[in-house]
Design a protein around this motif. Structure first.
Motif, PDB file in Angstrom:
ATOM      1  N   GLY A 178       0.837  -1.195   0.000  1.00 12.99           N
ATOM      2  CA  GLY A 178       0.000   0.000   0.000  1.00 12.99           C
ATOM      3  C   GLY A 178       0.866   1.237   0.000  1.00 12.99           C
ATOM      4  O   GLY A 178       2.089   1.162  -0.077  1.00 12.99           O
ATOM      5  N   GLY A 179       0.226   2.363   0.096  1.00 17.82           N
ATOM      6  CA  GLY A 179       0.959   3.617   0.127  1.00 17.82           C
ATOM      7  C   GLY A 179       0.079   4.759  -0.334  1.00 17.82           C
ATOM      8  O   GLY A 179      -1.141   4.636  -0.396  1.00 17.82           O
ATOM      9  N   ILE A 180       0.734   5.857  -0.655  1.00 23.18           N
ATOM     10  CA  ILE A 180       0.040   7.018  -1.206  1.00 23.18           C
ATOM     11  C   ILE A 180       0.832   7.500  -2.414  1.00 23.18           C
ATOM     12  O   ILE A 180       1.715   6.801  -2.892  1.00 23.18           O
ATOM     13  N   GLU A 181       0.545   8.681  -2.885  1.00 26.40           N
ATOM     14  CA  GLU A 181       1.107   9.177  -4.136  1.00 26.40           C
ATOM     15  C   GLU A 181       2.627   9.262  -4.155  1.00 26.40           C
ATOM     16  O   GLU A 181       3.233   9.185  -5.212  1.00 26.40           O
ATOM     17  N   ASP A 182       3.269   9.425  -2.999  1.00 27.58           N
ATOM     18  CA  ASP A 182       4.708   9.657  -3.008  1.00 27.58           C
ATOM     19  C   ASP A 182       5.552   8.613  -2.282  1.00 27.58           C
ATOM     20  O   ASP A 182       6.761   8.755  -2.162  1.00 27.58           O
ATOM     21  N   HIS A 183       4.943   7.552  -1.782  1.00 27.43           N
ATOM     22  CA  HIS A 183       5.733   6.474  -1.182  1.00 27.43           C
ATOM     23  C   HIS A 183       4.929   5.189  -1.111  1.00 27.43           C
ATOM     24  O   HIS A 183       3.717   5.179  -1.285  1.00 27.43           O
ATOM     25  N   ILE A 184       5.663   4.112  -0.857  1.00 30.27           N
ATOM     26  CA  ILE A 184       5.058   2.787  -0.856  1.00 30.27           C
ATOM     27  C   ILE A 184       5.500   2.027   0.393  1.00 30.27           C
ATOM     28  O   ILE A 184       6.599   2.246   0.903  1.00 30.27           O
ATOM     29  N   HIS A 185       4.618   1.157   0.877  1.00 28.24           N
ATOM     30  CA  HIS A 185       4.906   0.280   2.012  1.00 28.24           C
ATOM     31  C   HIS A 185       4.728  -1.159   1.554  1.00 28.24           C
ATOM     32  O   HIS A 185       3.747  -1.470   0.879  1.00 28.24           O
ATOM     33  N   LEU A 186       5.665  -2.018   1.944  1.00 20.90           N
ATOM     34  CA  LEU A 186       5.545  -3.447   1.685  1.00 20.90           C
ATOM     35  C   LEU A 186       5.761  -4.197   2.982  1.00 20.90           C
ATOM     36  O   LEU A 186       6.651  -3.852   3.756  1.00 20.90           O
ATOM     37  N   VAL A 187       4.972  -5.214   3.228  1.00 21.93           N
ATOM     38  CA  VAL A 187       5.311  -6.210   4.235  1.00 21.93           C
ATOM     39  C   VAL A 187       5.670  -7.435   3.418  1.00 21.93           C
ATOM     40  O   VAL A 187       4.852  -7.958   2.656  1.00 21.93           O
ATOM     41  N   ILE A 188       6.920  -7.841   3.533  1.00 24.66           N
ATOM     42  CA  ILE A 188       7.478  -8.831   2.626  1.00 24.66           C
ATOM     43  C   ILE A 188       8.326  -9.842   3.374  1.00 24.66           C
ATOM     44  O   ILE A 188       8.953  -9.509   4.377  1.00 24.66           O
ATOM     45  N   SER A 189       8.328 -11.056   2.882  1.00 21.87           N
ATOM     46  CA  SER A 189       9.254 -12.080   3.345  1.00 21.87           C
ATOM     47  C   SER A 189      10.291 -12.271   2.254  1.00 21.87           C
ATOM     48  O   SER A 189       9.945 -12.466   1.084  1.00 21.87           O
ATOM     49  N   ILE A 190      11.559 -12.196   2.638  1.00 23.54           N
ATOM     50  CA  ILE A 190      12.675 -12.319   1.706  1.00 23.54           C
ATOM     51  C   ILE A 190      13.455 -13.574   2.089  1.00 23.54           C
ATOM     52  O   ILE A 190      13.878 -13.697   3.244  1.00 23.54           O
ATOM     53  N   PRO A 191      13.646 -14.503   1.152  1.00 20.09           N
ATOM     54  CA  PRO A 191      14.365 -15.730   1.507  1.00 20.09           C
ATOM     55  C   PRO A 191      15.824 -15.445   1.867  1.00 20.09           C
ATOM     56  O   PRO A 191      16.410 -14.473   1.371  1.00 20.09           O
ATOM     57  N   PRO A 192      16.414 -16.255   2.714  1.00 12.33           N
ATOM     58  CA  PRO A 192      17.787 -16.018   3.158  1.00 12.33           C
ATOM     59  C   PRO A 192      18.815 -16.002   2.028  1.00 12.33           C
ATOM     60  O   PRO A 192      19.871 -15.400   2.174  1.00 12.33           O
ATOM     61  N   LYS A 193      18.528 -16.633   0.908  1.00 16.84           N
ATOM     62  CA  LYS A 193      19.477 -16.658  -0.214  1.00 16.84           C
ATOM     63  C   LYS A 193      19.604 -15.297  -0.902  1.00 16.84           C
ATOM     64  O   LYS A 193      20.518 -15.071  -1.686  1.00 16.84           O
ATOM     65  N   LEU A 194      18.689 -14.378  -0.606  1.00 16.31           N
ATOM     66  CA  LEU A 194      18.650 -13.063  -1.232  1.00 16.31           C
ATOM     67  C   LEU A 194      18.825 -11.994  -0.160  1.00 16.31           C
ATOM     68  O   LEU A 194      18.080 -11.983   0.822  1.00 16.31           O
TER      69      LEU A 194
END
Length: 110
Positions: free
Chosen positions: A48-64
């Motif tokens: 989500g976010g608004i016109e000038d920024h974004i928010h992510l709730v993300i899972s990133i695997p340990p290989k990255l």
């Protein structure tokens, strides 16, 4: 196969906080980021976010690494927006840097 449960809240903005994420392209922006994250092996739990920024709730695997993930999401999405979305009022550029916070699994439902 490795088991991992890593959750991050990542925020980044448009260059000079320009209002580039209009309501008209918002779904396209989010859809692209979800698809790219999936391609990287990441899971976006919320976006989500608004016109000038974004928010992510993300899972990133340990290989990255987190830095590699964010660099890929920001770089490829800016390229995509500039080459695929019609009638952008100006060149789409993300601001340098980002904010990141780790989350526990119990915080996802709140």
């Amino acid at each position: 196969m490795a088991l991992w449960r890593l959750y991050y809240h990542i925020i980044w903005g448009t260059k000079k906080r320009e209002p580039l994420i209009s309501h008209e392209i918002e779904n396209e922006v989010y859809g692209y980021l979800i698809g790219k994250a999936d391609h990287l092996g990441c899971i976006i739990h919320a976006i989500g976010g608004i016109e000038d920024h974004i928010h992510l709730v993300i899972s990133i695997p340990p290989k990255l690494s987190i830095a590699e993930c964010v660099k890929s999401l920001k770089g490829s999405s800016a390229y995509y927006y500039n080459h695929s979305l019609p009638n952008l009022p100006q060149k789409f550029i993300w601001q340098e840097g980002y904010g990141i916070f780790s989350l526990g699994g119990h915080q996802l439902s709140t």
